[in-house]
Design a protein around this motif. Structure first.
Motif, short mmCIF file in Angstrom:
data_model
loop_
_atom_site.label_atom_id
_atom_site.label_comp_id
_atom_site.label_asym_id
_atom_site.label_seq_id
_atom_site.Cartn_x
_atom_site.Cartn_y
_atom_site.Cartn_z
N ILE A 11 -2.74 3.57 -4.15
CA ILE A 11 -3.26 4.08 -2.88
C ILE A 11 -4.77 3.91 -2.89
O ILE A 11 -5.46 4.42 -3.77
CB ILE A 11 -2.89 5.56 -2.67
N LEU A 12 -5.28 3.17 -1.91
CA LEU A 12 -6.72 2.94 -1.80
C LEU A 12 -7.39 4.07 -1.05
O LEU A 12 -6.72 4.88 -0.39
CB LEU A 12 -6.98 1.61 -1.11
N ASP A 13 -8.70 4.13 -1.12
CA ASP A 13 -9.47 5.18 -0.45
C ASP A 13 -9.22 5.21 1.06
O ASP A 13 -9.26 6.27 1.67
CB ASP A 13 -10.97 5.01 -0.71
N ASP A 14 -8.94 4.04 1.65
CA ASP A 14 -8.69 3.98 3.09
C ASP A 14 -7.23 4.28 3.43
O ASP A 14 -6.78 4.05 4.55
CB ASP A 14 -9.12 2.64 3.67
N LYS A 15 -6.48 4.78 2.44
CA LYS A 15 -5.08 5.22 2.57
C LYS A 15 -4.05 4.09 2.61
O LYS A 15 -2.87 4.35 2.76
CB LYS A 15 -4.88 6.13 3.80
N ARG A 16 -4.48 2.83 2.49
CA ARG A 16 -3.50 1.74 2.39
C ARG A 16 -2.74 1.91 1.08
O ARG A 16 -3.33 2.24 0.05
CB ARG A 16 -4.17 0.38 2.43
N GLN A 17 -1.44 1.66 1.13
CA GLN A 17 -0.60 1.81 -0.06
C GLN A 17 0.04 0.47 -0.43
O GLN A 17 0.42 -0.30 0.45
CB GLN A 17 0.51 2.83 0.19
N PHE A 18 0.16 0.26 -1.72
CA PHE A 18 0.78 -0.95 -2.26
C PHE A 18 1.79 -0.50 -3.32
O PHE A 18 1.41 0.17 -4.29
CB PHE A 18 -0.27 -1.86 -2.89
N TRP A 58 -3.05 -9.32 -2.09
CA TRP A 58 -3.54 -7.96 -2.28
C TRP A 58 -5.05 -8.00 -2.51
O TRP A 58 -5.54 -8.92 -3.19
CB TRP A 58 -2.91 -7.32 -3.50
N ALA A 62 -6.97 -3.14 -5.03
CA ALA A 62 -5.61 -2.66 -5.26
C ALA A 62 -5.07 -3.18 -6.60
O ALA A 62 -4.44 -2.43 -7.35
CB ALA A 62 -4.69 -3.08 -4.12
#
Length: 101
Positions: A11-18, A58, A62
């Motif tokens: 989970i990145l700081d901008d809330k994108r999830q991988f 990606w 990430a």
């Protein structure tokens, strides 16, 4: 296309999830990214990360957050070209060499 589901999603700081890595057959671009990173860093881990980012699309941020426990599974899928015999100047596969010992 092999798929790996990460044990823990990134989970990145901008809330994108991988969470799922769809690993294609290695491309020339991915192999080149691997070779360049290996040359520049002498790190097989950094080289794998560069190839993974190139092949999956990606962001490197990430890829950097993937748990180290996933490394073996990712390596087994991303680096099958390591066992390919080098080509001769004519573009033909080099003949196998006999063992020395």
């Amino acid at each position: 296309m092999p798929t790996i589901t990460l044990k823990k999603p990134v989970i990145l700081d901008d809330k994108r999830q991988f969470a799922v890595v769809d690993v294609p057959e290695p491309t020339l671009g991915g192999i080149a990214a691997h070779e360049i990173a290996l040359f520049n860093t002498q790190s097989s881990t950094a080289a794998l990360m560069a190839m993974l980012a190139a092949e999956t699309g990606w962001p490197m941020e990430a890829v950097q957050k993937i748990a180290a426990s996933e490394l073996e599974a990712l390596s087994a899928i991303m680096l099958p070209f390591d066992s390919v015999a080098p080509s001769s100047e004519a573009g033909e596969e080099s003949p196998p060499t006999s063992p020395t010992s």
